[in-house]
Write an enzyme that holds these catalytic residues in place. Structure first.
Site, PDB file in Angstrom:
ATOM      1  N   GLY A   1       0.804  -1.223   0.000  1.00  0.00           N
ATOM      2  CA  GLY A   1       0.000   0.000   0.000  1.00  0.00           C
ATOM      3  C   GLY A   1       0.828   1.259   0.000  1.00  0.00           C
ATOM      4  O   GLY A   1       0.588   2.192  -0.788  1.00  0.00           O
TER       5      GLY A   1
ATOM      6  N   ASP B   1      14.143 -10.409  -3.978  1.00  0.00           N
ATOM      7  CA  ASP B   1      13.984 -10.689  -2.556  1.00  0.00           C
ATOM      8  C   ASP B   1      15.109  -9.943  -1.840  1.00  0.00           C
ATOM      9  O   ASP B   1      16.286 -10.275  -2.022  1.00  0.00           O
ATOM     10  CB  ASP B   1      14.080 -12.197  -2.319  1.00  0.00           C
ATOM     11  CG  ASP B   1      13.935 -12.597  -0.857  1.00  0.00           C
ATOM     12  OD1 ASP B   1      14.058 -11.721   0.030  1.00  0.00           O
ATOM     13  OD2 ASP B   1      13.729 -13.797  -0.598  1.00  0.00           O
TER      14      ASP B   1
ATOM     15  N   TYR C   1       8.881  -7.782  16.111  1.00  0.00           N
ATOM     16  CA  TYR C   1       8.752  -6.677  15.148  1.00  0.00           C
ATOM     17  C   TYR C   1       9.265  -5.380  15.776  1.00  0.00           C
ATOM     18  O   TYR C   1       9.990  -4.612  15.127  1.00  0.00           O
ATOM     19  CB  TYR C   1       7.293  -6.531  14.726  1.00  0.00           C
ATOM     20  CG  TYR C   1       7.046  -5.406  13.748  1.00  0.00           C
ATOM     21  CD1 TYR C   1       7.470  -5.510  12.422  1.00  0.00           C
ATOM     22  CD2 TYR C   1       6.366  -4.263  14.140  1.00  0.00           C
ATOM     23  CE1 TYR C   1       7.226  -4.488  11.519  1.00  0.00           C
ATOM     24  CE2 TYR C   1       6.115  -3.231  13.242  1.00  0.00           C
ATOM     25  CZ  TYR C   1       6.555  -3.350  11.934  1.00  0.00           C
ATOM     26  OH  TYR C   1       6.301  -2.338  11.040  1.00  0.00           O
TER      27      TYR C   1
ATOM     28  N   LYS D   1      12.422  -3.216  14.227  1.00  0.00           N
ATOM     29  CA  LYS D   1      12.307  -1.817  13.806  1.00  0.00           C
ATOM     30  C   LYS D   1      13.179  -0.906  14.664  1.00  0.00           C
ATOM     31  O   LYS D   1      13.678   0.120  14.180  1.00  0.00           O
ATOM     32  CB  LYS D   1      10.845  -1.381  13.844  1.00  0.00           C
ATOM     33  CG  LYS D   1      10.004  -1.997  12.728  1.00  0.00           C
ATOM     34  CD  LYS D   1      10.565  -1.688  11.350  1.00  0.00           C
ATOM     35  CE  LYS D   1       9.653  -2.140  10.223  1.00  0.00           C
ATOM     36  NZ  LYS D   1      10.212  -1.833   8.892  1.00  0.00           N
TER      37      LYS D   1
ATOM     38  N   ASP E   1      -3.404   1.970   7.237  1.00  0.00           N
ATOM     39  CA  ASP E   1      -4.462   1.118   6.705  1.00  0.00           C
ATOM     40  C   ASP E   1      -4.020   0.532   5.360  1.00  0.00           C
ATOM     41  O   ASP E   1      -4.341   1.047   4.289  1.00  0.00           O
ATOM     42  CB  ASP E   1      -5.749   1.923   6.541  1.00  0.00           C
ATOM     43  CG  ASP E   1      -6.947   1.040   6.230  1.00  0.00           C
ATOM     44  OD1 ASP E   1      -6.787  -0.192   6.214  1.00  0.00           O
ATOM     45  OD2 ASP E   1      -8.044   1.590   6.002  1.00  0.00           O
ATOM     46  N   THR E   2      -3.257  -0.548   5.426  1.00  0.00           N
ATOM     47  CA  THR E   2      -2.746  -1.228   4.236  1.00  0.00           C
ATOM     48  C   THR E   2      -2.944  -2.732   4.396  1.00  0.00           C
ATOM     49  O   THR E   2      -3.422  -3.207   5.428  1.00  0.00           O
ATOM     50  CB  THR E   2      -1.237  -0.952   4.043  1.00  0.00           C
ATOM     51  OG1 THR E   2      -0.502  -1.607   5.092  1.00  0.00           O
ATOM     52  CG2 THR E   2      -0.944   0.550   4.073  1.00  0.00           C
TER      53      THR E   2
END
Length: 236
Positions: A17, A63, A155, A159, A189-190
């Site tokens: 997105g 990749d 995660y 990050k 919002d993806t």
């Protein structure tokens, strides 16, 4: 704000997105695009869409966790355009789970996609930069690097590593006239979330993130943005 026309931008995770929103935004600015993703079908569709609007686009399946594929990507950039001016690392992955249920392979995948992929793309971008032009690297972190999330501690860790990597890299490449910025967006919002039940009404739009990226890229190269953390006003 400076013109970006005819600059060359490499976007990883281009079919997501945020990637699509950024590619469309940069194409409107006259930027020459190099798009990469592991989804060959979506990559071809995005290239055709942007070329239909007159954009200059190269699409390369790669990749980012595989060095040979990343090396090949930037060799194709050099062959096509001679150099690159901007790199935006948008590839990201989160696998939420309890730590005691997390297999080693899922740990490796989380770190490889978020951290190793960022490292490899930066490594192979730097040699194709024209020092006199003033290049920019934007690495995508997350508000999760600043605020621990009990659903995805790996995660958050990955990050946070991207943030620290970017800080050290910025000091290394300053003499090569390359700026390095980490953006830490809140939830957007993806398709990143899959079918997870998340409060999308409190999320940023993909275009909001693209707008912030464009702001950094179009700012005067004498300004160094170390990191920018931001989220939807509705999330406050």
């Amino acid at each position: 704000m400076k013109s970006l026309r005819n600059k060359v931008a490499v976007i990883t995770g281009a079919t997501g997105g945020m990637g699509r929103a950024l590619a469309e935004s940069l194409a409107n600015q006259g930027v020459k695009l190099v798009l990469t993703s592991t989804n060959e079908e979506k990559l071809a569709e995005l290239r055709m869409q942007l070329e239909g609007k007159g954009a200059s686009v190269i699409a390369v399946r790669a990749d980012v966790t595989k060095e040979e594929q990343v090396r090949s990507l930037f060799e194709q950039v050099a062959q096509a355009y001679g150099h690159a001016d901007m790199l935006v690392n948008l590839v990201g992955l989160s696998i939420p789970d309890k730590i005691e249920a997390m297999e080693e392979e899922r740990y490796d995948l989380t770190m490889d996609v978020n951290v190793k992929g960022t490292f490899l793309c930066c490594k192979h971008f730097i040699p194709v930069v024209s020092p006199e032009s003033g290049a920019s690297i934007i690495n995508i972190g997350s508000m999760a690097a600043k605020r621990a999330n009990p659903n995805a501690p790996l995660y958050c860790t990955a990050k946070a590593a991207v943030n620290m990597f970017s800080q050290g890299l910025a000091m290394q490449v300053k003499e090569q006239n390359i700026r390095v910025t980490t953006l830490n967006p809140g939830g957007a919002d993806t398709g990143f979330w899959g079918n997870r039940q998340v409060p999308r009404e409190k999320f940023l739009l993909a275009s909001d993130v693209a707008d912030v990226i464009l702001f950094v890229l179009a700012s005067d190269t004498r300004i160094a943005f170390h990191e920018i953390s931001f989220e939807s006003f509705n999330a406050l």
